[in-house]
Structures are given as structure tokens and as C-alpha cells.
Design an enzyme around this catalytic site. Structure first.
Site, PDB file in Angstrom:
ATOM      1  N   ASP A  47       0.842  -1.193   0.000  1.00 26.92           N
ATOM      2  CA  ASP A  47       0.000   0.000   0.000  1.00 26.92           C
ATOM      3  C   ASP A  47       0.880   1.246   0.000  1.00 26.92           C
ATOM      4  OD1 ASP A  47      -2.328  -1.472   0.071  1.00 26.92           O
ATOM      5  OD2 ASP A  47      -2.503  -1.411   2.255  1.00 26.92           O
ATOM      6  N   ARG A 181      -4.442  -5.232   6.702  1.00 28.51           N
ATOM      7  CA  ARG A 181      -5.578  -4.405   7.117  1.00 28.51           C
ATOM      8  C   ARG A 181      -6.780  -5.259   7.518  1.00 28.51           C
ATOM      9  NH1 ARG A 181      -7.121  -0.929   2.432  1.00 28.51           N
ATOM     10  NH2 ARG A 181      -5.883  -2.361   1.143  1.00 28.51           N
TER      11      ARG A 181
END
Length: 301
Positions: A47, A181
Site C-alpha cells: 500500500d 488491514r
């Protein structure tokens, strides 16, 4: 006739210690520019706000990317307790809060359900495709949609620090396709307190470690020179998890032409392996009855 791409014929791996605030694709483009390399790609997207190992393959090493992508990798990450966000990280909007703060023992107990073979639903803001469109695009447009759960192997997930009641630092070793996440989100749900990832760092991926990584400052400093060449790791490092067989000189041409050829080594029938000649990878393929049936071949100029 297609125009031939300019640049140097470089073959191997350059490990970058990616900083926060830049996409994985941007890092690859910067490496290609700095090294004046003809071809480059990366193994395993991070990310934009994540840091750590981004292994960039150059030239023929791009053919070994799947083996690094499939390899085990490890992350350290800080989880913010008491807040749920729509992106499951600190970049998103807070959508729910809780005043509950679990004890260390409760957290350690809950972590056990995320170890081994698990099913994981990727974040709504992810690159997973839904009916041909990236999930994050649908999420940005405010659409309601479901993402199917997918299997993930988690080798280890441990609590390594509790700096304050609101935060915990975890370390995870997992296989291909894991979303940290999602781990934070689901841990918060299991504990009944909500949670999201505050910081994320990939500390190693297959044979590559963050400590060996090149910084973007180093890329800028040595751009368009040969100052980084000594940091390029061999193409063969991308095959670290596969068994090796020896390719005699008489088999090189056959393998590079995509044909089965005699190899020597202690591997099982039907096993994937790679063949080398004097330490140089010639091909990857399947071993059958003393021959390697190549699926990928390496030709370096």
C-alpha cells in the site's frame, strides 16, 4: 514493427526499502529510470503508506516474480484499537468507535484464531476485482458490494509491543495474498472494540530483507550511473524456494528452446525445480523421468 525499448540489459533483483507516501508502481518506475534498465517489475504490492521490502525484478528476473510472490513474507504493524475506518487503515474515515480496551492476554488469545489456514475478506479499498472493476473504485463511488473470502496461510501472528492502551504492535508471517488491514479489522471485531492499521512495514519477503534495501535517496544519488550495480542481486535469488538440478552443457540449447532435456539432481517426479549450469539459471520447469520440462527459460545477452 514495435520499437525496441532503450536501456541497459540488467538481469537480477534490486531490493528497495520503500518509504511511505509512494506507490509500488512509482518505485518500480524510479528504479528503472535510475538504473536505465530496459525492463523491471515488482513482487508483491505494498500500500502507498506501507514501508519496507519491495523487491524489484530486472530483465529476465521478472520471470521469477511468481516465486517471490508465493513465498512467505513477514510484517510488523501497529494496530489502533477503538476505531474502525472505511479503509481499515489510518487513511480512511472513522466509521465506528469503542471505549473498550482489551488486555494483553485477551489480545494474545484472540490472535490464535488468525493463525494457520484461515479465510479472509480483503478490504473494500483494495485492488481486488469485482465484475472486472477494482474494488477501491467501487468503494470510492459509494457502491455497496461484497467481496468473497479467500484462503490465507498465516504461519505466525504474535504481540510484540503494547506502547499504550490504544495501540498494539504485531508481527505476522504469512503466505501469498494476505491483507494486514483485514487482520487488524477482524481482530478488532473479535475483541469487540474495532481496530485499524496505523503503521505497516514488510520486514522480509522470501530471501529479501528490509535491512538490505536501497533507499530512494540512494536511487537519486546514483541515478544514471553504475553506482547501484553492485547492489543488484542475482536472478537466481528469486528461485530460492525451488529445488535445483544441474543442467549439462549438452542440454542448454534444448531447454532454452523450450524442449525437455536431461538434467541431474535429487528431486521427485512431477516436482517443480530449476536447472543451472555453472551457477546460472537456465530454466524452470517440471522434473519427469530424468528430464526437465521447461515452463520458463532464461536468456541473457
Amino acid at each position: 514493427m514495435a520499437r525496441k525499448r532503450k536501456g541497459r540489459d540488467l538481469h537480477g533483483w534490486l531490493v528497495v526499502d520503500k518509504p511511505a507516501g509512494i506507490t509500488s508502481t512509482s518505485v518500480v518506475n524510479k528504479v528503472r529510470w535510475a538504473l536505465d534498465a530496459k525492463k523491471a517489475g515488482h513482487a508483491g504490492t505494498l500500500d502507498p503508506e506501507a514501508t519496507g521490502v519491495l523487491a524489484v525484478a530486472l530483465g529476465e528476473a521478472t520471470k521469477t516474480v511468481p516465486y517471490i510472490t508465493d513465498a512467505l513474507k513477514a510484517y510488523t504493524f501497529t494496530v489502533r484499537l477503538g476505531q474502525k475506518t472505511n479503509t481499515d487503515d489510518a487513511e480512511g474515515e472513522v466509521t465506528a468507535t469503542s471505549d473498550d480496551r482489551p488486555t494483553d492476554d485477551a489480545i494474545k488469545t484472540a490472535l490464535g484464531q488468525f493463525v494457520g489456514d484461515i479465510m479472509q475478506i480483503p478490504p473494500a479499498f483494495s485492488a481486488v476485482k469485482i465484475d472486472g472493476e477494482r474494488a477501491y473504485k467501487r468503494a470510492r463511488d459509494g457502491e455497496d458490494f461484497e467481496i468473497a473470502a479467500r484462503p490465507l496461510w498465516v504461519e505466525e501472528l504474535v504481540l510484540i509491543d503494547r506502547p499504550d492502551p490504544d495501540h498494539v504492535t504485531l508481527e505476522m508471517t504469512c503466505g501469498k495474498g494476505g491483507y494486514v488491514r483485514s487482520i487488524a479489522r477482524d481482530l478488532g471485531a473479535a475483541l469487540g472494540c474495532h481496530a485499524h492499521v496505523r503503521e505497516l512495514r514488510r520486514i522480509w519477503s522470501g530471501p529479501f530483507t528490509a535491512e538490505d534495501g536501497v533507499s530512494l535517496d540512494q536511487l537519486d544519488e546514483h541515478a544514471k550511473t553504475e553506482g547501484l550495480d553492485h547492489l543488484i542481486r542475482p536472478l537466481e535469488d528469486g528461485l530460492d524456494d525451488l529445488p535445483r538440478v544441474h543442467c549439462p552443457e549438452s542440454s542448454i540449447a534444448k531447454l532454452r528452446n523450450g524442449n525437455p532435456a536431461l538434467v541431474m539432481g535429487d528431486v521427485e517426479y512431477g516436482e517443480d525445480c530449476w536447472a543451472d549450469h555453472n551457477g546460472e539459471a537456465i530454466a524452470v520447469g517440471t522434473f519427469k523421468s530424468g528430464e526437465l520440462h521447461p515452463s520458463r527459460v532464461f536468456v541473457r545477452g
